[in-house]
Design a protein around this motif. Structure first.
Motif, PDB file in Angstrom:
ATOM      1  N   UNK A   1       0.858  -1.202   0.000  1.00 25.74           N
ATOM      2  CA  UNK A   1       0.000   0.000   0.000  1.00 25.74           C
ATOM      3  C   UNK A   1       0.886   1.242   0.000  1.00 25.74           C
ATOM      4  N   UNK A   2       0.570   2.198  -0.861  1.00 28.29           N
ATOM      5  CA  UNK A   2       1.385   3.410  -0.961  1.00 28.29           C
ATOM      6  C   UNK A   2       0.646   4.602  -0.341  1.00 28.29           C
ATOM      7  N   UNK A   3       1.359   5.727  -0.308  1.00 30.75           N
ATOM      8  CA  UNK A   3       0.759   6.952   0.238  1.00 30.75           C
ATOM      9  C   UNK A   3      -0.524   7.319  -0.532  1.00 30.75           C
TER      10      UNK A   3
ATOM     11  N   UNK B   1      -3.415   5.190   0.507  1.00 26.70           N
ATOM     12  CA  UNK B   1      -3.934   5.553   1.838  1.00 26.70           C
ATOM     13  C   UNK B   1      -4.756   6.840   1.743  1.00 26.70           C
TER      14      UNK B   1
ATOM     15  N   UNK C   1       3.952  13.492   8.959  1.00 29.10           N
ATOM     16  CA  UNK C   1       5.254  12.816   8.841  1.00 29.10           C
ATOM     17  C   UNK C   1       6.383  13.802   9.117  1.00 29.10           C
TER      18      UNK C   1
ATOM     19  N   UNK D   1      -1.792   3.125  18.768  1.00 29.44           N
ATOM     20  CA  UNK D   1      -1.032   2.854  17.533  1.00 29.44           C
ATOM     21  C   UNK D   1       0.386   2.491  17.893  1.00 29.44           C
TER      22      UNK D   1
ATOM     23  N   UNK E   1      10.262   2.625  16.161  1.00 33.13           N
ATOM     24  CA  UNK E   1       8.811   2.624  16.383  1.00 33.13           C
ATOM     25  C   UNK E   1       8.446   1.458  17.269  1.00 33.13           C
TER      26      UNK E   1
ATOM     27  N   UNK F   1      -2.043  -3.038  18.526  1.00 33.90           N
ATOM     28  CA  UNK F   1      -1.535  -3.188  17.158  1.00 33.90           C
ATOM     29  C   UNK F   1      -0.893  -4.587  17.029  1.00 33.90           C
TER      30      UNK F   1
ATOM     31  N   UNK G   1      -3.407   1.757   8.459  1.00 31.70           N
ATOM     32  CA  UNK G   1      -2.090   1.097   8.538  1.00 31.70           C
ATOM     33  C   UNK G   1      -2.234  -0.214   9.314  1.00 31.70           C
TER      34      UNK G   1
ATOM     35  N   UNK H   1      -0.440  -6.834   4.292  1.00 31.32           N
ATOM     36  CA  UNK H   1       0.050  -5.927   3.240  1.00 31.32           C
ATOM     37  C   UNK H   1       0.862  -4.779   3.863  1.00 31.32           C
ATOM     38  N   UNK H   2       2.148  -4.648   3.470  1.00 33.33           N
ATOM     39  CA  UNK H   2       3.011  -3.601   4.015  1.00 33.33           C
ATOM     40  C   UNK H   2       2.559  -2.235   3.505  1.00 33.33           C
ATOM     41  N   UNK H   3       3.019  -1.188   4.232  1.00 29.05           N
ATOM     42  CA  UNK H   3       2.657   0.184   3.865  1.00 29.05           C
ATOM     43  C   UNK H   3       3.950   0.970   3.642  1.00 29.05           C
ATOM     44  N   UNK H   4       4.096   1.557   2.455  1.00 25.84           N
ATOM     45  CA  UNK H   4       5.334   2.261   2.092  1.00 25.84           C
ATOM     46  C   UNK H   4       5.061   3.763   1.977  1.00 25.84           C
ATOM     47  N   UNK H   5       5.750   4.559   2.794  1.00 30.95           N
ATOM     48  CA  UNK H   5       5.558   6.013   2.785  1.00 30.95           C
ATOM     49  C   UNK H   5       6.886   6.665   2.420  1.00 30.95           C
TER      50      UNK H   5
ATOM     51  N   UNK I   1       5.949   0.554   7.072  1.00 26.68           N
ATOM     52  CA  UNK I   1       5.376  -0.300   8.122  1.00 26.68           C
ATOM     53  C   UNK I   1       5.284  -1.698   7.524  1.00 26.68           C
TER      54      UNK I   1
END
Lengths: 90, 90
Positions: free
Chosen positions: A1-3, A6, A29, A47, A79, A85, B32, B40-44, B50
């Motif tokens: 998943x990308x920015x 989201x 961020x 979180x 983190x 979580x 997230x 599914x990973x999250x790429x920022x 994450x």
């Protein structure tokens, strides 16, 4: 998943326009990075926490040049996920 | 720094009302968590990723009861900071 993924998901489910969502996330961020850079941790209930960790000085070997190098003490961002979580991902 | 602090800072600097900022951040954290929970990973970009890590099965001792317990293989959420984040905190 990308920015972008989201941003669309948040905009769809909250009804807030994408530009505002993106601007909020970018600022979030940036704020977290600046906070840790100034040594202040960030705590997000439910979180996790963005914290600063200190890595002590250590010696490392440069194998190709066969030399020893000293890596000075330095700080890294880390983190710590909240329990809820951890439970959700287990 | 707490969630409330971050919401005020973002609202002040973007001009977006606090309620929308809070709703966006809550939905961001939820998205997230759900994403990682479904594997599914999250790429920022410029911040970090994450990701889901797998911890293999291991045996651990319960010292007070003097017994051995097996901790089954499980997944944990983790965060890998982007290089620019590492540099900023160093």
């Amino acid at each position: 998943m990308t920015k972008a993924d989201i941003v669309s998901e948040i905009s769809k489910s909250t009804g807030i326009d994408k530009a505002s969502v993106l601007e909020t996330l970018e600022k979030f961020m940036e704020t977290v990075k600046d906070s840790l850079a100034s040594g202040e941790n960030v705590y997000l209930r439910g979180f996790g926490s963005f914290i600063v960790k200190t890595r002590s000085q250590k010696t490392a070997r440069n194998i190709s040049k066969n030399t020893t190098i000293i890596i000075p003490e330095h700080k890294i961002p880390a983190f710590k996920p909240a329990k809820v979580f951890m439970e959700q991902v287990k």
